[in-house]
Design a protein around this motif. Structure first.
Motif, mmCIF file in Angstrom:
data_model
loop_
_atom_site.group_PDB
_atom_site.id
_atom_site.type_symbol
_atom_site.label_atom_id
_atom_site.label_comp_id
_atom_site.label_asym_id
_atom_site.label_seq_id
_atom_site.Cartn_x
_atom_site.Cartn_y
_atom_site.Cartn_z
ATOM 1 N N THR A 13 0.937 -1.319 -0.055
ATOM 2 C CA THR A 13 0.013 0.035 -0.057
ATOM 3 C C THR A 13 0.811 1.081 -0.027
ATOM 4 O O THR A 13 2.225 1.139 0.779
ATOM 5 C CB THR A 13 -0.810 0.085 1.452
ATOM 6 O OG1 THR A 13 -1.808 1.237 1.147
ATOM 7 C CG2 THR A 13 -0.283 0.042 2.532
ATOM 8 N N ASP A 14 0.397 2.488 -0.612
ATOM 9 C CA ASP A 14 1.152 3.221 -0.547
ATOM 10 C C ASP A 14 0.437 4.551 0.274
ATOM 11 O O ASP A 14 0.833 5.606 0.358
ATOM 12 C CB ASP A 14 1.420 4.128 -1.958
ATOM 13 C CG ASP A 14 0.068 4.234 -2.847
ATOM 14 O OD1 ASP A 14 -0.980 3.759 -2.188
ATOM 15 O OD2 ASP A 14 0.128 4.734 -3.894
ATOM 16 N N GLU A 19 -4.801 6.748 7.414
ATOM 17 C CA GLU A 19 -5.494 6.946 6.269
ATOM 18 C C GLU A 19 -6.315 5.679 5.913
ATOM 19 O O GLU A 19 -7.646 5.534 5.728
ATOM 20 C CB GLU A 19 -4.929 7.527 5.156
ATOM 21 C CG GLU A 19 -5.833 7.955 3.871
ATOM 22 C CD GLU A 19 -5.045 8.262 2.723
ATOM 23 O OE1 GLU A 19 -5.706 8.394 1.763
ATOM 24 O OE2 GLU A 19 -3.917 8.835 2.824
ATOM 25 N N LEU A 20 -5.658 4.495 5.865
ATOM 26 C CA LEU A 20 -6.132 3.247 5.241
ATOM 27 C C LEU A 20 -7.209 2.839 6.409
ATOM 28 O O LEU A 20 -8.307 2.320 6.244
ATOM 29 C CB LEU A 20 -5.076 2.212 5.277
ATOM 30 C CG LEU A 20 -5.167 0.926 4.890
ATOM 31 C CD1 LEU A 20 -5.680 1.034 3.421
ATOM 32 C CD2 LEU A 20 -4.074 -0.160 5.197
ATOM 33 N N ILE A 34 -3.184 -6.636 1.398
ATOM 34 C CA ILE A 34 -2.469 -5.715 1.344
ATOM 35 C C ILE A 34 -1.011 -6.289 2.034
ATOM 36 O O ILE A 34 -1.243 -6.841 3.068
ATOM 37 C CB ILE A 34 -2.693 -4.194 1.631
ATOM 38 C CG1 ILE A 34 -3.187 -4.041 2.941
ATOM 39 C CG2 ILE A 34 -3.607 -3.536 0.692
ATOM 40 C CD1 ILE A 34 -3.278 -2.738 3.720
ATOM 41 N N ARG A 35 0.069 -5.588 1.920
ATOM 42 C CA ARG A 35 1.020 -5.605 2.493
ATOM 43 C C ARG A 35 1.842 -4.420 3.064
ATOM 44 O O ARG A 35 1.917 -3.188 2.216
ATOM 45 C CB ARG A 35 2.305 -6.231 1.604
ATOM 46 C CG ARG A 35 3.654 -6.914 2.090
ATOM 47 C CD ARG A 35 4.004 -7.466 1.010
ATOM 48 N NE ARG A 35 5.357 -8.064 1.293
ATOM 49 C CZ ARG A 35 6.163 -8.621 0.472
ATOM 50 N NH1 ARG A 35 5.957 -8.394 -1.113
ATOM 51 N NH2 ARG A 35 7.385 -9.173 0.925
ATOM 52 N N ILE A 36 1.794 -4.298 4.526
ATOM 53 C CA ILE A 36 2.069 -3.020 5.119
ATOM 54 C C ILE A 36 3.621 -3.241 5.608
ATOM 55 O O ILE A 36 3.655 -4.287 6.404
ATOM 56 C CB ILE A 36 0.999 -2.548 6.137
ATOM 57 C CG1 ILE A 36 -0.227 -2.621 5.651
ATOM 58 C CG2 ILE A 36 1.684 -1.355 6.777
ATOM 59 C CD1 ILE A 36 -1.334 -2.317 6.340
ATOM 60 N N VAL A 54 -3.651 -9.801 5.375
ATOM 61 C CA VAL A 54 -2.904 -8.626 5.248
ATOM 62 C C VAL A 54 -1.427 -9.147 5.937
ATOM 63 O O VAL A 54 -1.630 -10.138 6.685
ATOM 64 C CB VAL A 54 -3.397 -7.528 6.160
ATOM 65 C CG1 VAL A 54 -2.222 -6.469 6.546
ATOM 66 C CG2 VAL A 54 -4.880 -6.962 5.746
ATOM 67 N N SER A 55 -0.521 -8.574 5.362
ATOM 68 C CA SER A 55 0.863 -8.919 5.971
ATOM 69 C C SER A 55 1.531 -7.677 6.456
ATOM 70 O O SER A 55 1.634 -6.708 5.990
ATOM 71 C CB SER A 55 1.985 -9.567 4.711
ATOM 72 O OG SER A 55 3.135 -9.701 5.283
ATOM 73 N N PHE A 56 1.847 -7.532 7.807
ATOM 74 C CA PHE A 56 2.663 -6.488 8.422
ATOM 75 C C PHE A 56 3.942 -7.148 8.608
ATOM 76 O O PHE A 56 4.296 -8.113 9.365
ATOM 77 C CB PHE A 56 1.933 -6.365 9.744
ATOM 78 C CG PHE A 56 0.650 -5.695 9.885
ATOM 79 C CD1 PHE A 56 0.153 -4.366 9.554
ATOM 80 C CD2 PHE A 56 -0.567 -6.512 10.229
ATOM 81 C CE1 PHE A 56 -0.919 -3.785 9.648
ATOM 82 C CE2 PHE A 56 -1.757 -6.117 9.936
ATOM 83 C CZ PHE A 56 -2.007 -4.677 9.760
ATOM 84 N N GLU A 57 5.045 -6.344 8.118
ATOM 85 C CA GLU A 57 6.400 -6.654 7.958
ATOM 86 C C GLU A 57 7.303 -5.649 8.517
ATOM 87 O O GLU A 57 6.909 -4.610 8.270
ATOM 88 C CB GLU A 57 6.869 -7.201 6.695
ATOM 89 C CG GLU A 57 5.963 -8.137 5.917
ATOM 90 C CD GLU A 57 6.430 -8.293 4.622
ATOM 91 O OE1 GLU A 57 7.525 -8.078 4.127
ATOM 92 O OE2 GLU A 57 5.519 -8.827 3.827
ATOM 93 N N ASN A 58 8.058 -5.883 9.437
ATOM 94 C CA ASN A 58 8.865 -4.869 10.118
ATOM 95 C C ASN A 58 8.172 -3.805 10.642
ATOM 96 O O ASN A 58 8.356 -2.752 10.548
ATOM 97 C CB ASN A 58 9.960 -4.523 9.318
ATOM 98 C CG ASN A 58 10.790 -5.557 8.709
ATOM 99 O OD1 ASN A 58 11.210 -6.388 9.469
ATOM 100 N ND2 ASN A 58 11.069 -5.977 7.499
#
Length: 146
Positions: A13-14, A19-20, A34-36, A54-58
């Motif tokens: 996501t940009d 906001e998301l 999405i990937r965050i 959803v993938s939360f990374e770092n």
């Protein structure tokens, strides 16, 4: 997890996380597919939101509120969830890899097919949680509560 799924195929996501989340809350829909990566938030209220694929990374969620949030097919990889509140939450088909979650509040959470690997849950509270097909590998629950 019941299905094979490639986290790395999710688009990044940009949008800013706030906001998301506001958009999802306003439109009464889940944050999905999405990937965050690489975000840091502190004290953010994400209670009652839904997350799907959803993938939360770092990422760092420090002292955030995720009460009554639902996570379906969500991965936390190399994240810091210290002192975050997941009370009354729902996690299904989720993966936690190399997560630091010192003091995490996971009371009354329903875990279904959740796998935790190499996680630090010192002082974590999982009191009154329901664990079904839950697996923890090489995790540290020192001073934790079940």
């Amino acid at each position: 997890m019941t299905k094979e799924f490639s986290w790395d195929t999710l688009p990044e996501t940009d949008l800013e996380l706030e906001e998301l989340l506001l958009t999802a809350r306003d439109e009464e829909r889940d944050v999905e597919k999405i990937r965050i990566r690489g975000i840091t938030v502190s004290g953010l209220d994400m209670s009652g939101l839904g997350f799907y694929q959803v993938s939360f990374e770092n990422c760092r969620f420090l002292g955030c509120c995720l009460e009554k949030a639902a996570f379906r097919m969500v991965r936390f990889k190399n994240c810091d969830l210290s002192n975050t509140d997941f009370v009354w939450g729902y996690l299904a088909d989720c993966l936690w890899e190399d997560v630091k979650a010192v003091g995490v509040k996971l009371q009354k959470v329903s875990f279904l097919r959740v796998r935790m690997k190499n996680c630090n849950l010192h002082y974590g509270n999982l009191g009154e949680s329901k664990l079904e097909k839950w697996k923890a590998e090489a995790c540290d629950f020192t001073e934790g509560f079940f």
